[in-house]
Design a protein around this motif. Structure first.
Motif, mmCIF file in Angstrom:
data_model
loop_
_atom_site.group_PDB
_atom_site.id
_atom_site.type_symbol
_atom_site.label_atom_id
_atom_site.label_comp_id
_atom_site.label_asym_id
_atom_site.label_seq_id
_atom_site.Cartn_x
_atom_site.Cartn_y
_atom_site.Cartn_z
ATOM 1 N N ASN A 173 0.785 -1.133 -0.095
ATOM 2 C CA ASN A 173 0.105 0.050 -0.056
ATOM 3 C C ASN A 173 0.773 1.070 0.009
ATOM 4 N N PRO A 174 1.045 1.976 -1.135
ATOM 5 C CA PRO A 174 1.650 3.213 -0.998
ATOM 6 C C PRO A 174 1.202 4.383 -0.134
ATOM 7 N N GLU A 175 0.108 4.265 0.546
ATOM 8 C CA GLU A 175 -0.400 5.256 1.440
ATOM 9 C C GLU A 175 0.285 4.797 2.768
ATOM 10 N N GLU A 176 0.832 3.582 3.098
ATOM 11 C CA GLU A 176 1.800 3.350 4.334
ATOM 12 C C GLU A 176 3.046 3.622 3.966
ATOM 13 N N PRO A 177 3.814 3.864 5.023
ATOM 14 C CA PRO A 177 5.393 4.496 5.009
ATOM 15 C C PRO A 177 6.098 3.029 4.736
ATOM 16 N N ILE A 178 6.531 2.753 3.754
ATOM 17 C CA ILE A 178 7.268 1.540 3.622
ATOM 18 C C ILE A 178 8.486 1.736 2.634
ATOM 19 N N TYR A 179 9.221 0.999 2.446
ATOM 20 C CA TYR A 179 10.249 0.808 1.200
ATOM 21 C C TYR A 179 10.785 -0.601 0.967
ATOM 22 N N LEU A 180 10.935 -0.894 -0.062
ATOM 23 C CA LEU A 180 11.237 -2.156 -0.535
ATOM 24 C C LEU A 180 12.799 -2.618 -0.285
ATOM 25 N N ASN A 181 12.993 -3.861 0.343
ATOM 26 C CA ASN A 181 14.420 -4.035 0.559
ATOM 27 C C ASN A 181 14.852 -5.052 -0.622
ATOM 28 N N ASN A 182 15.756 -4.579 -1.334
ATOM 29 C CA ASN A 182 16.116 -5.323 -2.714
ATOM 30 C C ASN A 182 16.969 -6.500 -2.564
ATOM 31 N N CYS A 183 17.697 -6.578 -1.440
ATOM 32 C CA CYS A 183 18.767 -7.542 -1.212
ATOM 33 C C CYS A 183 18.219 -8.237 0.067
ATOM 34 N N GLY A 190 21.790 0.124 -3.564
ATOM 35 C CA GLY A 190 21.581 1.403 -4.406
ATOM 36 C C GLY A 190 21.222 1.419 -5.669
ATOM 37 N N PRO A 191 21.302 0.138 -6.515
ATOM 38 C CA PRO A 191 20.710 0.315 -8.025
ATOM 39 C C PRO A 191 19.463 0.580 -8.243
ATOM 40 N N ILE A 192 18.640 0.289 -7.523
ATOM 41 C CA ILE A 192 17.114 0.545 -7.210
ATOM 42 C C ILE A 192 16.766 0.699 -6.049
ATOM 43 N N GLU A 193 15.906 1.799 -5.574
ATOM 44 C CA GLU A 193 15.352 2.188 -4.371
ATOM 45 C C GLU A 193 14.048 2.584 -4.537
ATOM 46 N N VAL A 194 13.104 1.757 -3.953
ATOM 47 C CA VAL A 194 11.702 1.997 -4.066
ATOM 48 C C VAL A 194 11.016 2.239 -2.814
ATOM 49 N N VAL A 195 10.368 3.493 -2.834
ATOM 50 C CA VAL A 195 9.683 4.132 -1.562
ATOM 51 C C VAL A 195 8.462 4.572 -1.707
ATOM 52 N N SER A 196 7.591 4.283 -0.947
ATOM 53 C CA SER A 196 6.163 4.676 -1.089
ATOM 54 C C SER A 196 5.986 6.062 -0.944
ATOM 55 N N ARG A 197 4.665 6.709 -1.435
ATOM 56 C CA ARG A 197 4.597 8.026 -1.102
ATOM 57 C C ARG A 197 4.531 8.647 0.033
ATOM 58 N N ALA A 198 3.965 7.629 0.895
ATOM 59 C CA ALA A 198 3.802 7.874 2.375
ATOM 60 C C ALA A 198 5.374 7.895 3.103
ATOM 61 N N GLY A 199 6.071 6.931 2.533
ATOM 62 C CA GLY A 199 7.408 6.864 3.142
ATOM 63 C C GLY A 199 8.342 8.255 2.946
ATOM 64 N N MET A 200 8.304 8.550 1.483
ATOM 65 C CA MET A 200 8.825 9.990 1.034
ATOM 66 C C MET A 200 8.230 11.181 1.887
ATOM 67 N N GLN A 201 6.949 11.042 2.169
ATOM 68 C CA GLN A 201 6.411 12.208 2.960
ATOM 69 C C GLN A 201 7.230 12.130 4.409
ATOM 70 N N ARG A 202 7.589 11.229 4.917
ATOM 71 C CA ARG A 202 8.081 11.169 6.305
ATOM 72 C C ARG A 202 9.618 11.625 6.120
ATOM 73 N N LEU A 203 10.289 11.438 4.975
ATOM 74 C CA LEU A 203 11.352 12.221 4.637
ATOM 75 C C LEU A 203 11.025 13.688 4.585
ATOM 76 N N GLY A 204 10.119 14.030 3.774
ATOM 77 C CA GLY A 204 9.758 15.537 3.694
ATOM 78 C C GLY A 204 9.115 16.378 4.758
ATOM 79 N N ASN A 205 8.630 15.624 5.718
ATOM 80 C CA ASN A 205 8.150 16.424 6.917
ATOM 81 C C ASN A 205 9.023 16.357 8.029
ATOM 82 N N GLY A 206 10.625 16.713 7.719
ATOM 83 C CA GLY A 206 11.481 16.803 8.957
ATOM 84 C C GLY A 206 12.398 15.786 8.938
#
Length: 288
Positions: A173-183, A190-206
């Motif tokens: 669910n992209p509205e949950e703060p999650i990221y995908l671990n590729n290894c 680092g080759p591919i980093e996938v973060v949900s919209r809610a997860g990116m918002q956590r970075l943006g909100n301080g």
């Protein structure tokens, strides 16, 4: 100080892929309107325009520019996403009148992409560079129009339609703060980093400001370690995805060139145009 070049974020082949794979809704422009955060305040959340917003940071010289330009000309890799941006420290042409966007630091100067190398594996200690990139992104709210943000390296062979199916079938669910671990045996690479919209918002909100000191400490002075730790420190959950990446640096540590017929979403590393295109062909051969 150098100014940021405007970039387009969609093309004809992109629209076709959207129709074929039902990736996103509407035509994504990637415009910064919609209210990015200021690093401390809350972000306004605009209507979602698409599923995948994909981006890369490249050096202004060397192999990365031509490699990205080739992908752009074919409408593959990150250019097959609903929206895209390519960032650098200079305006680098990548085709069809499109340039990289120049990232500026807090003094309104173009950021430096120079970093030291360390550890026994001679890894780039580049967390500080990516901290500036992510700060630039969240302030402008580029990620807010999309359900998922996907950072890819120039030498990563990336198939966005497979990521769409992975996300759908995993019911993330992209509205949950999650990221995908590729290894899954280690940590996010680092080759591919996938973060949900809610997860990116956590970075943006301080969230990024809370992690600033990590850039000077091993191992979080490396981009991928930094991102994973910073996300988790801000309450973003890790979700393992064993079908996300085939690469030589993740167990079982395959010797390059890695096989491109594993059915994964991305393959790394392929640093020249010939091997990159050969990998794409092996990964996703034409039908018929």
């Amino acid at each position: 100080a150098a100014g940021a070049e405007a970039v387009n974020t969609t093309d004809a082949s992109n629209a076709t892929r959207q129709s074929q794979h039902t990736v996103g809704q509407g035509n994504a422009t990637g415009a910064s309107g919609g209210g990015g955060g200021d690093g401390s305040g809350q972000q306004t959340v605009p209507k979602v325009r698409g599923l995948l917003w994909c981006y890369a940071l490249i050096l202004p010289t060397g192999y990365e520019g031509p490699l990205v330009a080739m992908q752009h000309s074919r409408g593959v890799g990150l250019f097959a996403c609903d929206g895209h941006r390519v960032f650098s420290s200079q305006a680098v042409p990548i085709g069809k009148g499109e340039f990289t966007e120049i990232v500026l630091d807090e003094r309104n100067q173009s950021i430096s992409l120079h970093c030291e190398f360390g550890t026994q594996w001679h890894l780039a200690l580049n967390a500080g560079i990516f901290l500036q990139l992510w700060t630039w992104i969240v302030k402008r709210g580029y990620h807010l129009h999309y359900r998922w943000s996907v950072k890819v390296d120039a030498d990563t062979v990336f198939l966005p339609h497979r990521l769409f199916y992975n996300l759908r079938d995993s019911h993330f669910n992209p509205e949950e703060p999650i990221y995908l671990n590729n290894c899954v045996q280690q940590f996010i690479h680092g080759p591919i980093e996938v973060v949900s919209r809610a997860g990116m918002q956590r970075l943006g909100n301080g969230g990024l400001a809370k992690c600033k000191n990590m850039t000077a400490v091993d191992p979080t002075n490396r981009e991928d370690w930094f991102l994973g730790r910073c996300l988790e420190q801000n309450g973003v959950s890790r979700k393992d995805d064993s079908g996300l990446l085939t690469e030589s640096s993740c167990p079982p540590f395959l010797q390059p060139p890695v096989p491109c017929n594993t059915g994964d979403v991305a393959f790394h590393p392929f640093k020249d145009q010939g091997s990159w295109q050969a990998c794409l062909l092996a990964a996703d051969p034409p039908v018929g």
